[in-house]
Design an enzyme around this catalytic site. Sequence first.
Site, mmCIF file in Angstrom:
data_model
loop_
_atom_site.group_PDB
_atom_site.id
_atom_site.type_symbol
_atom_site.label_atom_id
_atom_site.label_comp_id
_atom_site.label_asym_id
_atom_site.label_seq_id
_atom_site.Cartn_x
_atom_site.Cartn_y
_atom_site.Cartn_z
ATOM 1 N N ALA A 1 0.951 -1.358 -0.003
ATOM 2 C CA ALA A 1 0.109 0.055 -0.126
ATOM 3 C C ALA A 1 0.885 1.116 0.018
ATOM 4 C CB ALA A 1 -1.001 -0.142 1.363
ATOM 5 N N GLY A 2 1.803 1.049 -0.789
ATOM 6 C CA GLY A 2 2.882 2.348 -1.075
ATOM 7 C C GLY A 2 2.031 3.126 -2.293
ATOM 8 N N GLY A 3 2.881 3.848 -2.906
ATOM 9 C CA GLY A 3 2.176 4.841 -4.052
ATOM 10 C C GLY A 3 1.607 3.751 -5.068
ATOM 11 N N ALA A 4 2.390 2.850 -5.524
ATOM 12 C CA ALA A 4 2.156 2.108 -6.372
ATOM 13 C C ALA A 4 0.927 1.193 -6.287
ATOM 14 C CB ALA A 4 3.025 1.106 -6.945
ATOM 15 N N PHE B 1 15.813 19.243 -11.675
ATOM 16 C CA PHE B 1 16.364 17.857 -11.022
ATOM 17 C C PHE B 1 17.320 17.145 -12.217
ATOM 18 C CE2 PHE B 1 15.160 14.886 -7.800
ATOM 19 C CZ PHE B 1 14.689 15.723 -6.997
ATOM 20 N N ASP C 1 10.342 -8.332 -0.128
ATOM 21 C CA ASP C 1 9.780 -9.505 0.035
ATOM 22 C C ASP C 1 9.058 -10.080 -1.084
ATOM 23 O OD1 ASP C 1 10.331 -8.928 2.694
ATOM 24 O OD2 ASP C 1 8.349 -8.450 3.438
ATOM 25 N N GLN D 1 20.880 1.890 -7.432
ATOM 26 C CA GLN D 1 21.385 3.464 -7.429
ATOM 27 C C GLN D 1 21.938 3.791 -6.314
ATOM 28 O OE1 GLN D 1 18.413 6.935 -8.005
ATOM 29 N NE2 GLN D 1 19.580 6.935 -9.731
ATOM 30 N N HIS E 1 22.493 7.131 -4.259
ATOM 31 C CA HIS E 1 22.130 8.502 -4.478
ATOM 32 C C HIS E 1 23.463 9.371 -3.778
ATOM 33 C CE1 HIS E 1 20.100 12.375 -3.853
ATOM 34 N NE2 HIS E 1 19.162 11.867 -4.336
ATOM 35 N N LEU F 1 18.452 10.553 3.359
ATOM 36 C CA LEU F 1 18.437 11.240 2.049
ATOM 37 C C LEU F 1 18.442 12.554 2.219
ATOM 38 C CD1 LEU F 1 18.667 10.531 -0.909
ATOM 39 C CD2 LEU F 1 16.386 11.345 -1.037
ATOM 40 N N THR G 1 17.498 15.462 -0.427
ATOM 41 C CA THR G 1 17.031 15.305 -1.767
ATOM 42 C C THR G 1 17.976 16.218 -2.980
ATOM 43 O OG1 THR G 1 15.319 15.873 -3.385
ATOM 44 C CG2 THR G 1 15.629 17.507 -1.440
ATOM 45 N N GLU G 2 17.883 15.498 -4.162
ATOM 46 C CA GLU G 2 18.679 16.234 -5.316
ATOM 47 C C GLU G 2 18.181 17.656 -5.536
ATOM 48 O OE1 GLU G 2 19.779 13.202 -8.401
ATOM 49 O OE2 GLU G 2 18.376 14.405 -9.298
ATOM 50 N N ARG H 1 22.782 10.514 -11.228
ATOM 51 C CA ARG H 1 23.407 10.183 -9.808
ATOM 52 C C ARG H 1 24.440 9.411 -9.973
ATOM 53 N NH1 ARG H 1 17.145 9.405 -7.103
ATOM 54 N NH2 ARG H 1 16.821 11.688 -7.245
ATOM 55 N N HIS I 1 20.020 3.626 -2.728
ATOM 56 C CA HIS I 1 18.854 4.195 -2.843
ATOM 57 C C HIS I 1 17.556 3.485 -3.324
ATOM 58 C CE1 HIS I 1 16.298 7.824 -2.575
ATOM 59 N NE2 HIS I 1 16.352 8.032 -3.941
ATOM 60 N N ARG J 1 18.192 5.082 -12.808
ATOM 61 C CA ARG J 1 16.867 5.689 -12.830
ATOM 62 C C ARG J 1 17.182 7.441 -12.454
ATOM 63 N NH1 ARG J 1 13.867 8.160 -8.851
ATOM 64 N NH2 ARG J 1 14.559 7.058 -6.897
ATOM 65 N N SER K 1 10.702 7.966 -10.306
ATOM 66 C CA SER K 1 10.123 7.057 -9.683
ATOM 67 C C SER K 1 8.558 7.246 -9.192
ATOM 68 C CB SER K 1 10.984 6.332 -8.430
ATOM 69 O OG SER K 1 10.237 5.526 -7.644
ATOM 70 N N LEU K 2 8.364 8.514 -8.546
ATOM 71 C CA LEU K 2 7.100 8.717 -8.198
ATOM 72 C C LEU K 2 6.333 8.674 -9.481
ATOM 73 C CD1 LEU K 2 7.851 11.502 -5.376
ATOM 74 C CD2 LEU K 2 7.212 9.083 -5.047
#
Lengths: 253, 584
Positions: free
Chosen positions: B13-16, B116, B221, B240, B242, B252, B254-255, B286, B353, B394, B399-400
């Site tokens: 139940a993350g973003g994806a 970015f 998992d 990757q 970072h 992290l 952020t870039e 990166r 990362h 990436r 990724s988001l």
Amino acid sequence: MATPVLDKVEADSAASPYITVTFRVRRFNPEVAAEASWQDFVLEIDPKERVLDGLHKIKWDEDGTLTFRRSCAHGICGSDAMRINGKNRLACKTLIKDINPEKPITVEPIKGLTVLKDLVVDMEPFFQAYRDVMPFLITKDTNEPTRERFQSAEDRERFDDTTKCILCAACTSSCPVFWNDGQYFGPAAIVNAHRFIFDSRDEAGEQRLEILNDKDGVWRCRTTFNCTDACPRGIEVTKAIQEVKRALITRRF
Amino acid sequence: MKIHKYDTVIVGAGGAGMRAAIESTQRSRTAVLTKLYPTRSHTGAAQGGMAAALANVEEDNWEWHTFDTVKGGDYLVDQDAAEILAKEAIDSVLDLEKMGLPFNRTPNGTIDQRRFGGHSRNHGEAPVRRSCYAADRTGHMILQTLYQNCVKHGVEFFNEFYVLDQLLVEVDGVKKSAGVVAYELATGEIHVFQAKAVIYASGGTGKFFKVTSNAHTLTGDGQAAVYRRGLPLEDMEFFQFHPTGIWRMGILLTEGARGEGGILRNKDGERFMEKYAPVMKDLASRDVVSRSIYTEIREGRGCGPEGDHVYLDLTHLPPEQLDAKLPDITEFARTYLGIEPYTDPIPIQPTAHYAMGGIPTNVEGEVLTDNTTVVPGLYAAGEVACVSVHGANRLGTNSLLDINVFGKRAGIAAANYSQKADFVELPENPESLVVEQIERLRTATGNERVAELRRELQETMDANVMVFRTEQTIKTAVEKIADLRERYKNVSIQDKGRRFNTDLLEAVELGNLLDLAEVMAVSALARKESRGGHYREDYPNRDDVNFMRHTMAYREVGDDGAESIRLDYKPVVQTRYQPMERKY
Ligand SMILES: Cc1cc2nc3c(=O)[nH]c(=O)nc-3n(C[C@H](O)[C@H](O)[C@H](O)COP(=O)(O)OP(=O)(O)OC[C@H]3O[C@@H](n4cnc5c(N)ncnc54)[C@H](O)[C@@H]3O)c2cc1C
């Protein structure tokens, strides 16, 4: 040659950064005993480490049965709210040096929610209160715009503070009203209602205000500021609740 | 044991996972199984932004974005997928805005955008403002907004359910998904979920490194569950690093900090990226920046008494800009390092990362069982999957984007499939593998400790398969991992209970990390070239003749029960871009 590896902290300097601290942890496991009790653990720890690091040291090296939730370990996921020296804090955002390591550091589960095991509480009632305020954008547009809705930078700023909430429950479980009566929505749910009431794009402010006008709603707040103190994201929780109260009176938001 | 029946089951139940759930719940009876409460997922830690060529602040278009993605991935990207990513980016950002996401705004009230790494105008001319953002908590806002919309659509969650096995059944010679087996944290009970379609959205696997930006719970998992059932994993050697993790902690920064004008400096205060990437400088991709940092450190220009880090300098930026655009990361520096970023540079080092590799899928999110055949009813999206839009490296903010574009696609495809497909009959004793695993761990009496093995694994990964690799270092890692896998058989745990037994689950997670670490190292050993995040000092150049292809790693079990890894390769999809030398 391999990637340079950082020397272990131990190898750092002649003067060891490590100090000895006592973690006094509230333990409860109904599989083992009906009552909760305190247990002391003595640790060698760098004071720049987090309380979470201390808990991990206990779990990983001494007592694998110690149970707590955690994930990101840097104050974003909201898993590890607990009572540390009597104050609600995230274990991953509280450094040992900032809480007087001379005396035993007490670690207990947050209050007002049923303890399930050690530092783990039942979060369901907390999330239920959140869901009850309809925490999602409601608009009446019949034809959605093809591009984004416009919002001025000032309108966006209006509710910025309450968008920071990570639902860790530190605020709600620090509230004396909530301790006495779990029916009270609690600060976190009100913060999340605020986030939509003051969003210029939202059109269900009236409905949300009515929900919070309930006997278990905002009027229960006694302005003790515990919630504002507890919030690990620095949200001005009490102020947000006050703004909701004012909106209820003036019906302007 | 309990048996549940749903049309569609989503693991994670993350973003994806939540983006998929919003689609799938409206089309099919859906359950989301997640080991964390949805809002605890690591998508919430993402900071910098989400790429889309909205062209709100300057000229931009999806074709430039596609090119940057392909180039950023060192040409290992499947170009058809990258094109979808860049085209659908625009709608996926607008979708989120309509769902309520509070993006930062321009003076005209449109979504603001910032620079970015690796994102450029017109194929590398200059940096472009493509990243849509909400301060430095874009991931938090995405996760909250998606959860809010799941609440709105009444998505059914099973919180703190750990999926530990994938059920595959052969029907008329075709391997199909029949469901999953999950372990409920609160009770220790085993649950079998029979489902017509299963979507894996269980995130990355960064926890096999020590210095990492990843959460404790990112233990691969999902990858491990399907791999153990004989399905391949693609491009696992590509991880990757970072450039800017907080020194020693890996948290992290952020870039976006460099997007806002932050500069990397060595101990002499020199802006060293000018040497390595004359055009993009601090905003090169990166892998390039991370190697440059370690080159500075190795050549004696690192900072601090041990010379083991460099600085991220924000001191020339106005405090108001830091407060408005980078409030969280500046607070991290204050909280964890006691440093005031207004006045002092922040010590940083590269941090593990992002997994570019994962479960191979096509652009509909369907999982592959070899180079071309799909497994009916099985889907994957997000960091767990490999579409491949990221290739060998990436780009930041992609990724988001990936989780939104391919989460949505997988959600729609899986629900459409479960609307017309039948349930596949469950195998006999579907729970047996998990029950056996759990019981073995719960009753084990060996003298190895989970934490110790994990520590040794993380140390060997950091030392041997991080930014720089050679045949010798990778072999050292392969041997060490084999040794740890042997010792894992003697692992025992202290908590023998059923209730909230996180001791047990950490042991399970370690098993997954060990399996995946082995796949990574073995895949890396075979790739005798340097490309993107995989840098071999003994083969410093990219070799398009022999290695312009994806790695496919399969678990094989011999008649004697001995396990091994078989490597195969899959062609890269090229459409409009011919491989060129990569310069920034
Ligand atoms: C610190 C940080 C900053 C980042 N910043 C950016 C950025 O600015 N822009 C960008 O594009 N990308 C960024 N990324 C990358 C991006 O955030 C992630 O790749 C992406 O969010 C992954 O999303 P996901 O949905 O695939 O997985 P996650 O969000 O990690 O979710 C995984 C889900 O799977 C569940 N799960 C895992 N295992 C199991 C299991 N066994 N059973 C059941 N459920 C399980 C978990 O509970 C969780 O809900 C960043 C990453 C990090 C670490």
